[in-house]
Design a protein around this motif. Structure first.
Motif, PDB file in Angstrom:
ATOM      1  N   LEU A  44       0.822  -1.205   0.000  1.00  0.00           N
ATOM      2  CA  LEU A  44       0.000   0.000   0.000  1.00  0.00           C
ATOM      3  C   LEU A  44       0.861   1.262   0.000  1.00  0.00           C
ATOM      4  O   LEU A  44       0.332   2.361  -0.133  1.00  0.00           O
ATOM      5  CB  LEU A  44      -0.946  -0.002   1.212  1.00  0.00           C
ATOM      6  N   ASN A  45       2.162   1.101   0.173  1.00  0.00           N
ATOM      7  CA  ASN A  45       3.079   2.233   0.024  1.00  0.00           C
ATOM      8  C   ASN A  45       3.537   2.278  -1.426  1.00  0.00           C
ATOM      9  O   ASN A  45       4.290   1.402  -1.862  1.00  0.00           O
ATOM     10  CB  ASN A  45       4.287   2.081   0.955  1.00  0.00           C
ATOM     11  N   SER A  46       3.098   3.271  -2.160  1.00  0.00           N
ATOM     12  CA  SER A  46       3.449   3.350  -3.579  1.00  0.00           C
ATOM     13  C   SER A  46       4.018   4.719  -3.914  1.00  0.00           C
ATOM     14  O   SER A  46       4.015   5.634  -3.096  1.00  0.00           O
ATOM     15  CB  SER A  46       2.236   3.024  -4.457  1.00  0.00           C
ATOM     16  N   PHE A  47       4.488   4.847  -5.151  1.00  0.00           N
ATOM     17  CA  PHE A  47       5.221   6.027  -5.601  1.00  0.00           C
ATOM     18  C   PHE A  47       4.764   6.363  -7.014  1.00  0.00           C
ATOM     19  O   PHE A  47       4.343   5.473  -7.767  1.00  0.00           O
ATOM     20  CB  PHE A  47       6.726   5.699  -5.589  1.00  0.00           C
ATOM     21  N   ILE A  48       4.854   7.630  -7.381  1.00  0.00           N
ATOM     22  CA  ILE A  48       4.522   8.063  -8.736  1.00  0.00           C
ATOM     23  C   ILE A  48       5.802   8.526  -9.429  1.00  0.00           C
ATOM     24  O   ILE A  48       6.509   9.398  -8.927  1.00  0.00           O
ATOM     25  CB  ILE A  48       3.489   9.197  -8.722  1.00  0.00           C
ATOM     26  N   THR A  49       6.090   7.936 -10.577  1.00  0.00           N
ATOM     27  CA  THR A  49       7.288   8.291 -11.333  1.00  0.00           C
ATOM     28  C   THR A  49       7.094   9.614 -12.061  1.00  0.00           C
ATOM     29  O   THR A  49       5.990  10.168 -12.103  1.00  0.00           O
ATOM     30  CB  THR A  49       7.621   7.201 -12.362  1.00  0.00           C
ATOM     31  N   LYS A  50       8.161  10.104 -12.690  1.00  0.00           N
ATOM     32  CA  LYS A  50       8.076  11.350 -13.444  1.00  0.00           C
ATOM     33  C   LYS A  50       7.049  11.258 -14.568  1.00  0.00           C
ATOM     34  O   LYS A  50       6.453  12.263 -14.966  1.00  0.00           O
ATOM     35  CB  LYS A  50       9.452  11.701 -14.026  1.00  0.00           C
ATOM     36  N   GLU A  51       6.838  10.025 -15.067  1.00  0.00           N
ATOM     37  CA  GLU A  51       5.882   9.829 -16.153  1.00  0.00           C
ATOM     38  C   GLU A  51       4.450   9.713 -15.648  1.00  0.00           C
ATOM     39  O   GLU A  51       3.524   9.540 -16.435  1.00  0.00           O
ATOM     40  CB  GLU A  51       6.238   8.567 -16.946  1.00  0.00           C
ATOM     41  N   GLY A  52       4.257   9.790 -14.331  1.00  0.00           N
ATOM     42  CA  GLY A  52       2.915   9.670 -13.767  1.00  0.00           C
ATOM     43  C   GLY A  52       2.452   8.240 -13.625  1.00  0.00           C
ATOM     44  O   GLY A  52       1.248   7.973 -13.629  1.00  0.00           O
ATOM     45  N   LEU A  53       3.389   7.309 -13.459  1.00  0.00           N
ATOM     46  CA  LEU A  53       3.059   5.895 -13.332  1.00  0.00           C
ATOM     47  C   LEU A  53       3.327   5.428 -11.901  1.00  0.00           C
ATOM     48  O   LEU A  53       4.230   5.922 -11.225  1.00  0.00           O
ATOM     49  CB  LEU A  53       3.871   5.071 -14.329  1.00  0.00           C
ATOM     50  N   GLU A  54       2.559   4.440 -11.449  1.00  0.00           N
ATOM     51  CA  GLU A  54       2.593   4.015 -10.055  1.00  0.00           C
ATOM     52  C   GLU A  54       3.393   2.730  -9.883  1.00  0.00           C
ATOM     53  O   GLU A  54       3.255   1.787 -10.657  1.00  0.00           O
ATOM     54  CB  GLU A  54       1.154   3.806  -9.561  1.00  0.00           C
ATOM     55  N   ILE A  77       4.100  -5.137 -11.909  1.00  0.00           N
ATOM     56  CA  ILE A  77       2.795  -5.476 -11.328  1.00  0.00           C
ATOM     57  C   ILE A  77       2.783  -5.068  -9.864  1.00  0.00           C
ATOM     58  O   ILE A  77       3.645  -5.480  -9.085  1.00  0.00           O
ATOM     59  CB  ILE A  77       2.490  -6.980 -11.443  1.00  0.00           C
ATOM     60  N   LEU A  78       1.810  -4.249  -9.495  1.00  0.00           N
ATOM     61  CA  LEU A  78       1.629  -3.814  -8.108  1.00  0.00           C
ATOM     62  C   LEU A  78       0.218  -4.159  -7.679  1.00  0.00           C
ATOM     63  O   LEU A  78      -0.752  -3.803  -8.357  1.00  0.00           O
ATOM     64  CB  LEU A  78       1.866  -2.310  -7.985  1.00  0.00           C
ATOM     65  N   LEU A  79       0.107  -4.885  -6.570  1.00  0.00           N
ATOM     66  CA  LEU A  79      -1.194  -5.223  -5.996  1.00  0.00           C
ATOM     67  C   LEU A  79      -1.398  -4.388  -4.744  1.00  0.00           C
ATOM     68  O   LEU A  79      -0.581  -4.433  -3.817  1.00  0.00           O
ATOM     69  CB  LEU A  79      -1.262  -6.712  -5.648  1.00  0.00           C
ATOM     70  N   TRP A 391       8.741  19.163  -2.717  1.00  0.00           N
ATOM     71  CA  TRP A 391       8.617  18.203  -3.820  1.00  0.00           C
ATOM     72  C   TRP A 391       7.824  17.004  -3.310  1.00  0.00           C
ATOM     73  O   TRP A 391       7.934  16.607  -2.140  1.00  0.00           O
ATOM     74  CB  TRP A 391       9.991  17.734  -4.277  1.00  0.00           C
ATOM     75  N   GLY A 392       7.019  16.424  -4.191  1.00  0.00           N
ATOM     76  CA  GLY A 392       6.270  15.236  -3.795  1.00  0.00           C
ATOM     77  C   GLY A 392       5.449  14.720  -4.954  1.00  0.00           C
ATOM     78  O   GLY A 392       5.670  15.081  -6.115  1.00  0.00           O
ATOM     79  N   TYR A 393       4.493  13.894  -4.639  1.00  0.00           N
ATOM     80  CA  TYR A 393       3.637  13.322  -5.679  1.00  0.00           C
ATOM     81  C   TYR A 393       2.233  13.116  -5.136  1.00  0.00           C
ATOM     82  O   TYR A 393       2.019  12.914  -3.940  1.00  0.00           O
ATOM     83  CB  TYR A 393       4.205  12.004  -6.206  1.00  0.00           C
ATOM     84  N   GLU A 394       1.271  13.222  -6.048  1.00  0.00           N
ATOM     85  CA  GLU A 394      -0.134  12.989  -5.702  1.00  0.00           C
ATOM     86  C   GLU A 394      -0.577  11.649  -6.272  1.00  0.00           C
ATOM     87  O   GLU A 394      -0.223  11.290  -7.398  1.00  0.00           O
ATOM     88  CB  GLU A 394      -1.019  14.099  -6.263  1.00  0.00           C
ATOM     89  N   ILE A 395      -1.366  10.930  -5.486  1.00  0.00           N
ATOM     90  CA  ILE A 395      -1.912   9.654  -5.929  1.00  0.00           C
ATOM     91  C   ILE A 395      -3.226   9.435  -5.183  1.00  0.00           C
ATOM     92  O   ILE A 395      -3.225   9.072  -4.014  1.00  0.00           O
ATOM     93  CB  ILE A 395      -0.900   8.511  -5.698  1.00  0.00           C
TER      94      ILE A 395
END
Length: 495
Positions: A44-54, A77-79, A391-395
């Motif tokens: 459940l800990n995820s990240f968003i890349t520069k391309e907007g991918l998780e 693959i992320l579950l 700096w950060g990311y939204e998800i």
């Protein structure tokens, strides 16, 4: 084609993620372009890349150790568990849909082409790929169509190091039992055993190690001591939730049943004067200096949980005198209401905590962005954050707007009202001394002094931790043996 090595474990939580990170740092230090890979991660800990991918944060941590930019091809693959029996399935950084466990078990073989494609892309950029397994390769009920342990090793012809956790006890049975349950072709792939998290005098282990090698017919590649590091661990197995120490500055994180991205608060743990406690009930809440509402994979369900166990009422009561900060799902909860017209979570409409003048509508599509921003004018205790770069990311699945006269205006990246603050920005505390500013403001409010100098550069602090990890592994692993078993990846037709 890149050379490969794979770390598998006798069970979850044996330290595979950190061992992979350490090897990534060692290979990078030795001049090799190195990258991590995990075909399927459940987190459940995820990240968003520069391309907007998780992608999963474990591979982000390993990419940091390797000194490279995280890429979704490191974790195709992320579950993300949504219930006890189902998950949101994310493929190549985008949501495929929600699936019950049984449905995904039958479906996952169809994802092998995506795994191959991601691995091949990564191989073009790396000299060495360090692959991480998941759980245990000896889970008999899960071996059919396996895509993350021995199935993955066979897919790319990777040699395997098998790690066991002596801190839990029974490490010899863990390692020998796992080898016994493997098929012969799988056992032949295991080129070394690692005893991890050892405390004490290694000479006491020597008789057991000799017997382990005699019975298992696999050399022990190292006995790694228990390491005290401040690095991210697997979110489902973290020991952070058990910490109850109260520091001079006390931070209480609400531990939702579906808590996500609690790595947002790791930066605070490097200061010995600061305690970060995870609480699940009113008795544990006590009188913290800051209450943090983290992300959630089920915002409405977790708000209902808080409402039913009394935490919502306790937090609202403390809002008059205590600083409260919600991020992502926690931010949504702080508003006037949450609406779910498409049945993304619970469906219907739900009253929020009514501490911020916002209204959230859950959407079918997920917002996924990276951002570098200048924080707006912020009022109250945390006014010192005003104008700082973050700096950060939204998800998130929701769209949040203001209520009343400002309902049509775009909300600032941090919204504040009295002692209550909210933001969608994961990682907001990590850079430019923002965490230190928060602690300094809380200390001033409390009338005490607190040294926040070491919190100014979190990235530099993590570098020291990666180097410490690599130094320890160099000392206790047989790196000559590990280098000798590296071999060029060879993609096979079926796992």
């Amino acid at each position: 084609m890149a050379k490969v090595i794979m770390i598998q474990g006798t069970m979850s939580g044996v330290g595979k993620s950190l061992l992979c990170a350490g090897l990534c740092r060692i290979f990078a230090q030795d001049g090799y372009r190195t990258a991590p890979f995990k075909s399927q991660n459940m987190a459940l800990n995820s990240f968003i890349t520069k391309e907007g991918l998780e992608m999963g944060r474990a591979q982000v941590m390993q990419a940091e150790a390797a000194g490279i930019e995280p890429s979704v091809c490191m974790n195709p693959i992320l579950l993300k568990p949504t219930t006890d029996v189902g998950s949101q399935v994310i493929v190549n950084g985008e949501v495929l849909g929600n699936m019950p466990a049984k449905e995904y078990f039958a479906y996952k073989k169809k994802l092998v082409p995506e795994i191959k494609k991601a691995f091949l892309k990564l191989s073009e950029q790396a000299d060495i790929i360090v692959i991480e397994g998941a759980g245990s390769p000896a889970e008999i009920n899960l071996k059919e169509n396996d895509i993350v342990n021995m199935g993955m090793a066979e897919l790319v012809d990777a040699p395997v190091l098998l790690a066991g956790d002596i801190d839990r006890g029974g490490v010899f049975a863990q390692l020998l039992g796992t080898l016994l349950l493997l098929e012969e072709r799988e056992r032949d792939r295991v080129c070394g055993l690692i005893i991890n998290k050892f405390r004490g005098d290694k000479s006491i282990l020597d008789p057991g190690i000799r017997m382990l090698e005699e019975k298992g017919h696999v050399p022990v590649a190292g006995v790694v001591p228990y390491m005290h590091l401040s690095l991210e661990d697997e979110d489902s197995l973290t020991d952070r939730f058990a910490k109850k120490r109260k520091g001079a500055i006390d931070l209480a994180v609400i531990h939702f049943p579906r808590i996500s991205n609690f790595t947002d608060f790791d930066v605070f743990e490097q200061n010995p004067d600061v305690s970060v406690r995870y609480v699940t009930g009113t008795a544990e809440l006590s009188d913290p200096d800051l209450i943090l509402l983290p992300g959630s994979k089920n915002t409405m369900g977790d708000l209902k949980w808080m409402r039913e166990n009394g935490l919502e009422a306790a937090i609202k009561k403390k809002a008059a005198t205590t600083v409260i900060f919600g991020i992502c799902g926690g931010y949504q909860m702080l508003g006037e209401c949450i609406e779910d017209p498409y049945g993304v979570e619970e469906g219907g409409k739900m009253r929020g905590m009514e501490l911020l003048p916002t209204r959230t509508v859950l959407k079918k599509e997920k917002t996924r962005t990276q951002e570098e921003v200048v924080l707006p004018e912020i009022s109250g205790v945390l006014s010192g954050l005003s104008g700082k770069k973050a700096w950060g990311y939204e998800i998130h699945m929701g769209d949040t707007k203001g209520c009343g006269e400002a309902s049509e205006n775009k909300l600032p990246v941090v919204l504040s009202k009295g002692n209550v603050y909210g933001s969608y920005l994961h990682g907001i505390f990590d850079e430019n001394g923002i965490a230190g500013e928060v602690i300094a403001a809380l200390a001033e409010q409390k009338g005490i002094s607190c040294d926040t100098g070491e919190m100014m550069d979190y990235a530099a602090f993590k570098e020291t931790q990666y180097n410490k990890l690599a130094d320890t592994l160099r000392e206790y692993l047989d790196m000559d043996h590990i280098y000798s078993i590296l071999r060029e990846a060879r993609i096979t037709e079926t796992p």
